[in-house]
Design a protein around this motif. Sequence first.
Motif, short mmCIF file in Angstrom:
data_model
loop_
_atom_site.label_atom_id
_atom_site.label_comp_id
_atom_site.label_asym_id
_atom_site.label_seq_id
_atom_site.Cartn_x
_atom_site.Cartn_y
_atom_site.Cartn_z
N GLU A 14 -27.92 -14.17 -43.90
CA GLU A 14 -26.93 -13.18 -44.32
C GLU A 14 -25.83 -13.13 -43.27
OE1 GLU A 14 -26.39 -8.43 -45.32
OE2 GLU A 14 -28.35 -9.19 -44.74
N SER A 16 -22.36 -10.91 -42.60
CA SER A 16 -21.66 -9.74 -43.12
C SER A 16 -20.38 -9.48 -42.34
CB SER A 16 -22.57 -8.51 -43.07
OG SER A 16 -22.93 -8.21 -41.75
N ASP A 18 -17.92 -6.09 -42.13
CA ASP A 18 -17.63 -4.71 -42.55
C ASP A 18 -16.13 -4.49 -42.66
OD1 ASP A 18 -20.32 -4.01 -42.61
OD2 ASP A 18 -20.34 -3.42 -40.50
#
Length: 158
Positions: A14, A16, A18
């Motif tokens: 994963e 990511s 933000d």
Amino acid sequence: MARRLVEAGVKFVEVSLDGWDTHENNFERTKELLALVDPAFAMLVKDLAERDILEETVVLWLGEFGRTPKINNNDGRDHHTTGWSAVVAGGATRGGQVIGSTNEDGTEVVSDAVRVPDLFASLCFALGIDADEENYSRSGRPIRVVDDGTVIEELFKA
């Protein structure tokens, strides 16, 4: 790094970023975020393809929901659960297609609606996971891998 982890045999990776909750200053923030994501996503897919591992790897890019087509008073876009986008590459998927569409102003889905459980069932299909399998919590509660999802066949047609 994600490509190296896949090459090393890591099953799920994963990555990511933000900052996509753009209730304010949507256009500038989205431009900055896409300047990071677009080249990284493209390079990951290219790297996987060049190493002949894209067909055995599923790459998914999505958020938890879409953004409203209407711009709010803060030059932002609010949560929009009716219409959202996801990008799927690799695995047994057929690239270069769009599945589903919204009306002209983007406020509602008008064709080929894809529900979240359908996307998850399709990812399970691509990964060889039984989406109907039940696992059990420590207290014995049954939890299906995907609840009520149907594989999106168009995603895999040649």
